[in-house]
Design a protein around this motif. Structure first.
Motif, PDB file in Angstrom:
ATOM      1  N   CYS B 154       0.840  -1.208   0.000  1.00 35.69           N
ATOM      2  CA  CYS B 154       0.000   0.000   0.000  1.00 35.69           C
ATOM      3  C   CYS B 154       0.874   1.256   0.000  1.00 35.69           C
ATOM      4  N   VAL B 155       1.948   1.233   0.811  1.00 38.00           N
ATOM      5  CA  VAL B 155       2.857   2.385   0.848  1.00 38.00           C
ATOM      6  C   VAL B 155       3.509   2.583  -0.517  1.00 38.00           C
ATOM      7  N   LEU B 156       3.942   1.475  -1.121  1.00 39.11           N
ATOM      8  CA  LEU B 156       4.579   1.533  -2.433  1.00 39.11           C
ATOM      9  C   LEU B 156       3.616   2.092  -3.486  1.00 39.11           C
ATOM     10  N   VAL B 157       2.382   1.588  -3.461  1.00 40.85           N
ATOM     11  CA  VAL B 157       1.365   2.070  -4.407  1.00 40.85           C
ATOM     12  C   VAL B 157       1.152   3.569  -4.213  1.00 40.85           C
ATOM     13  N   TYR B 158       1.097   3.978  -2.952  1.00 44.81           N
ATOM     14  CA  TYR B 158       0.885   5.398  -2.652  1.00 44.81           C
ATOM     15  C   TYR B 158       2.025   6.252  -3.219  1.00 44.81           C
ATOM     16  N   ILE B 159       3.238   5.800  -2.983  1.00 43.98           N
ATOM     17  CA  ILE B 159       4.405   6.576  -3.455  1.00 43.98           C
ATOM     18  C   ILE B 159       4.413   6.641  -4.986  1.00 43.98           C
ATOM     19  N   ILE B 160       4.135   5.511  -5.632  1.00 46.42           N
ATOM     20  CA  ILE B 160       4.162   5.496  -7.103  1.00 46.42           C
ATOM     21  C   ILE B 160       3.054   6.398  -7.658  1.00 46.42           C
ATOM     22  N   LEU B 161       1.856   6.259  -7.114  1.00 45.95           N
ATOM     23  CA  LEU B 161       0.734   7.038  -7.669  1.00 45.95           C
ATOM     24  C   LEU B 161       0.830   8.520  -7.317  1.00 45.95           C
ATOM     25  N   ALA B 309      -7.768   4.116 -10.623  1.00 47.87           N
ATOM     26  CA  ALA B 309      -9.156   4.298 -11.096  1.00 47.87           C
ATOM     27  C   ALA B 309     -10.063   4.678  -9.932  1.00 47.87           C
ATOM     28  N   SER B 310      -9.846   4.027  -8.789  1.00 47.55           N
ATOM     29  CA  SER B 310     -10.661   4.298  -7.611  1.00 47.55           C
ATOM     30  C   SER B 310     -10.480   5.749  -7.158  1.00 47.55           C
ATOM     31  N   THR B 311      -9.236   6.234  -7.197  1.00 42.55           N
ATOM     32  CA  THR B 311      -8.958   7.603  -6.755  1.00 42.55           C
ATOM     33  C   THR B 311      -9.566   8.620  -7.719  1.00 42.55           C
ATOM     34  N   VAL B 312      -9.487   8.310  -9.017  1.00 39.80           N
ATOM     35  CA  VAL B 312     -10.132   9.184 -10.004  1.00 39.80           C
ATOM     36  C   VAL B 312     -11.633   9.251  -9.720  1.00 39.80           C
ATOM     37  N   GLY B 313     -12.217   8.101  -9.397  1.00 39.64           N
ATOM     38  CA  GLY B 313     -13.649   8.053  -9.076  1.00 39.64           C
ATOM     39  C   GLY B 313     -13.965   8.892  -7.839  1.00 39.64           C
ATOM     40  N   ILE B 314     -13.102   8.805  -6.839  1.00 32.82           N
ATOM     41  CA  ILE B 314     -13.312   9.585  -5.611  1.00 32.82           C
ATOM     42  C   ILE B 314     -13.238  11.079  -5.902  1.00 32.82           C
ATOM     43  N   PRO B 318     -18.533  15.079  -5.616  1.00 35.31           N
ATOM     44  CA  PRO B 318     -18.503  16.473  -5.165  1.00 35.31           C
ATOM     45  C   PRO B 318     -17.875  16.665  -3.785  1.00 35.31           C
ATOM     46  N   ALA B 319     -18.203  15.768  -2.850  1.00 35.85           N
ATOM     47  CA  ALA B 319     -17.681  15.932  -1.488  1.00 35.85           C
ATOM     48  C   ALA B 319     -16.162  15.808  -1.425  1.00 35.85           C
ATOM     49  N   PHE B 320     -15.564  15.079  -2.375  1.00 38.13           N
ATOM     50  CA  PHE B 320     -14.114  14.853  -2.357  1.00 38.13           C
ATOM     51  C   PHE B 320     -13.389  15.632  -3.452  1.00 38.13           C
ATOM     52  N   ALA B 321     -14.150  16.399  -4.243  1.00 37.28           N
ATOM     53  CA  ALA B 321     -13.556  17.047  -5.416  1.00 37.28           C
ATOM     54  C   ALA B 321     -12.409  17.984  -5.035  1.00 37.28           C
ATOM     55  N   LYS B 322     -12.516  18.608  -3.856  1.00 36.33           N
ATOM     56  CA  LYS B 322     -11.497  19.590  -3.483  1.00 36.33           C
ATOM     57  C   LYS B 322     -10.323  18.969  -2.730  1.00 36.33           C
ATOM     58  N   TRP B 325      -4.799  15.462  -4.625  1.00 34.27           N
ATOM     59  CA  TRP B 325      -4.636  14.120  -5.187  1.00 34.27           C
ATOM     60  C   TRP B 325      -4.093  13.153  -4.133  1.00 34.27           C
ATOM     61  N   ASN B 326      -3.116  13.611  -3.343  1.00 35.08           N
ATOM     62  CA  ASN B 326      -2.504  12.720  -2.359  1.00 35.08           C
ATOM     63  C   ASN B 326      -3.491  12.298  -1.267  1.00 35.08           C
ATOM     64  N   LYS B 327      -4.339  13.230  -0.863  1.00 37.10           N
ATOM     65  CA  LYS B 327      -5.334  12.875   0.154  1.00 37.10           C
ATOM     66  C   LYS B 327      -6.386  11.925  -0.416  1.00 37.10           C
ATOM     67  N   ALA B 328      -6.787  12.177  -1.659  1.00 40.40           N
ATOM     68  CA  ALA B 328      -7.756  11.273  -2.297  1.00 40.40           C
ATOM     69  C   ALA B 328      -7.162   9.875  -2.434  1.00 40.40           C
ATOM     70  N   LEU B 329      -5.858   9.810  -2.708  1.00 40.09           N
ATOM     71  CA  LEU B 329      -5.169   8.511  -2.776  1.00 40.09           C
ATOM     72  C   LEU B 329      -5.289   7.771  -1.444  1.00 40.09           C
ATOM     73  N   LEU B 330      -5.118   8.531  -0.354  1.00 42.72           N
ATOM     74  CA  LEU B 330      -5.214   7.910   0.974  1.00 42.72           C
ATOM     75  C   LEU B 330      -6.606   7.343   1.222  1.00 42.72           C
ATOM     76  N   VAL B 331      -7.629   8.070   0.756  1.00 42.87           N
ATOM     77  CA  VAL B 331      -9.009   7.581   0.927  1.00 42.87           C
ATOM     78  C   VAL B 331      -9.179   6.229   0.230  1.00 42.87           C
ATOM     79  N   SER B 332      -8.473   6.052  -0.894  1.00 41.90           N
ATOM     80  CA  SER B 332      -8.542   4.770  -1.619  1.00 41.90           C
ATOM     81  C   SER B 332      -7.742   3.677  -0.942  1.00 41.90           C
ATOM     82  N   ILE B 333      -6.563   4.049  -0.460  1.00 40.05           N
ATOM     83  CA  ILE B 333      -5.595   3.025  -0.047  1.00 40.05           C
ATOM     84  C   ILE B 333      -5.751   2.586   1.410  1.00 40.05           C
TER      85      ILE B 333
END
Lengths: 57, 465
Positions: B154-161, B309-314, B318-322, B325-333
């Motif tokens: 998960c950490v690796l995915v986070y760093i790469i993305l 794809a999940s992060t793009v969806g998040i 509207p609630a997550f639009a702002k 990118w890094n925080k949205a990644l965390l919501v996914s991971i």
């Protein structure tokens, strides 16, 4: 319809698709043939063969 | 996500893509869908069918179910998605209402989190098995290694993305080839070394022919229903439905049962429920370890694509639009990491329950979308209504929700769970004849149509003519 302020870029994209000339339409006959062939006929054939392939419990 | 082109920025929004921005041919769409569908989760799908059916009946029942599932997903999403260049969530707005994304995004999120947990825990199990193959520790090592490896992944995915996804598409294709290569190698080795065991294998949970056959169909069907969240983001890149119809059915539908054949054959021949153990069992320590390295890389790659794809969806919510990118990644991971730490075996041990719940929700969803688009609206969709959330807008319904869709979802849920208990797999008649997903989709569709005709249309809601 109420007027709302959408972002200009989004508004432009919506207007683009409100022009019927930009609507690509739905499935044509060939598309339906592919979809029905693979989603209905293929499963029916697979089920018939699978049921009769010679197995019992 | 720095240095992204304007085109990439647009793809990552949920706004409609214009025809000139949608340049994927049938061939390129076919390859993208093929690569997306062909992950190691197919091994697990096949394994579950192998608990109920012998090799060829299992393969054919699974294939039939998978193609029926793909038919439902294709008819539900592709027509709207390819007409306007929008994703699955936006395609469902006419049915669920301008606030209906809360329902569909929740389903999308849970589904993608579930599949990615499966992949990353598979990754952790593969690492543990790889270490065993090198002579480090025994099977008990997994208790420690799987959670740690999952979190590290998960950490690796986070760093790469965090740094972007440049080159991910190219890498994905090679990962796809490695999964197929390992699958073919496993099948050949099974046929050479375990051919007799495979021919004589009796499925572990076999009970009666009609019931087992229907389980096989149902597992194939619900597995493909999980493509609902993924497919729109890819088919929207095709200019029209004709470009997407064939690739959708053949690129995303057919590879799953073909690759699942590996899991089906392995569980029947070896009787071992851990897919990572198949490789060393069949290939020995050296070749097994090599194959495990491919599987480790493939799982990580597929999870990268899925969590992207999940992060793009998040971000489209509207609630997550702002969110950055890094925080949205965390919501996914983070949910995936938590599952890896707290209940790594739960996902594998309850895979059947997970896919059944996919059917519980996505079968009614598809039924509703299909009957609304083809029968009630006759293909007439207001693109403005999809984005206009003001009171009185076309798809505002009541408070932004369409009660017809919500009630129809409940009817589908009750129908499915009556016919097939997702937890115990206990069934009620007429499951052995019709399964659970198809009746759930059908009854949801009929319920939706009745409420629409009797209540929604007379109230002047929903833009029905």
């Amino acid at each position: 319809m109420p007027e709302v302020n959408l972002p200009a870029e989004l508004e432009e994209r919506i207007r683009y698709y409100e022009n019927p000339a930009n609507d690509p339409g739905g499935f044509n006959g060939k598309d339906w043939a592919v979809v029905i062939g693979t989603g209905v006929i293929l499963p029916v054939i697979a089920l018939i063969i699978g049921w009769n392939v010679g197995w019992s419990v | 996500m720095s240095e992204k082109s304007l085109d990439q920025e647009l793809v990552e929004t949920s706004w409609p893509l214009k025809a000139e921005e949608r340049n994927w041919s049938s061939r390129s769409l076919f390859i993208v869908l093929l690569v997306a569908a062909s992950a190691t989760w197919c091994y697990i799908i096949g394994e579950y069918v192998g608990y109920y059916l012998p090799l060829w009946p299992g393969f054919l029942a699974m294939t039939a179910g998978a193609m029926i599932g793909m038919l439902l997903v294709t008819l539900a999403v592709v027509p709207t998605s390819t007409r306007f260049g929008i994703d699955s969530i936006k395609s469902a707005t006419p049915q669920f209402g301008s606030n209906g994304w809360t329902i569909t995004v929740t389903l999308q999120y849970l589904s993608i989190i579930g599949w990615n947990s499966l992949l990353l825990i598979f990754f952790g199990k593969s690492i543990s098995r790889f270490l065993n193959a090198l002579g480090i520790g025994d099977e008990s090592l997994a208790t420690f290694v799987v959670p740690v490896a999952t979190v590290l992944a998960c950490v690796l995915v986070y760093i790469i993305l965090m740094r972007g996804v440049t080159g991910l598409e190219r890498v994905s294709f090679w990962l796809f080839l490695s999964i197929v290569a390992v699958g073919i190698w496993l099948i050949v080795m099974l046929l050479i070394r375990q051919g007799d065991a495979l021919a004589a294998a009796v499925p572990a949970y076999a009970s009666s022919k009609p019931l087992d056959f229907q389980y096989g169909i149902e597992i194939g069907l619900v597995s493909l229903l999980s493509w609902w969240p993924y497919i729109g983001s890819m088919t929207r890149q095709a200019k029209n439905p004709s470009i997407a119809a064939g690739p959708s059915m053949l690129g995303m539908g057919l590879p799953v049962p073909l690759l699942s054949f590996v899991g089906l054959a392995s569980i029947l021949a070896l009787g071992i429920s851990d897919p990572t153990a198949w490789l060393t069992e069949v290939g020995g320590q050296l070749f097994g370890a090599l194959a495990l390295m491919f599987i480790i890389a493939a799982n990580l790659g597929t999870a990268l694509a899925g969590l992207y794809a999940s992060t793009v969806g998040i971000k489209a919510v509207p609630a997550f639009a702002k969110l950055s990118w890094n925080k949205a990644l965390l919501v996914s991971i983070i949910p995936v990491a938590l599952i890896g730490i707290l209940m790594p075996n739960w996902v594998f041990d309850n895979f059947g329950t997970f896919v059944a719940y996919i059917g519980v929700f996505f079968a009614p969803l598809c039924g509703i979308m299909i009957i609304d688009y083809f029968l009630l609206r006759r293909g007439k969709i207001s693109i403005r209504g999809i984005y206009d959330t003001a009171n009185g807008s076309v798809y505002r319904y009541w408070g932004g929700f369409n009660p017809a869709a919500i009630i129809a979802m409940v009817v589908g849920f009750v129908t499915y769970t009556y016919l097939l208990n997702p937890i115990s797999y206990a069934v009620n008649a007429p499951f052995t004849i019709v399964g659970a997903s198809l009746p759930a989709a059908l009854l949801s569709a009929v319920t939706y149509a009745i409420i629409t005709v009797l209540v929604v249309k007379p109230a002047g809601k929903g833009g029905y003519k």
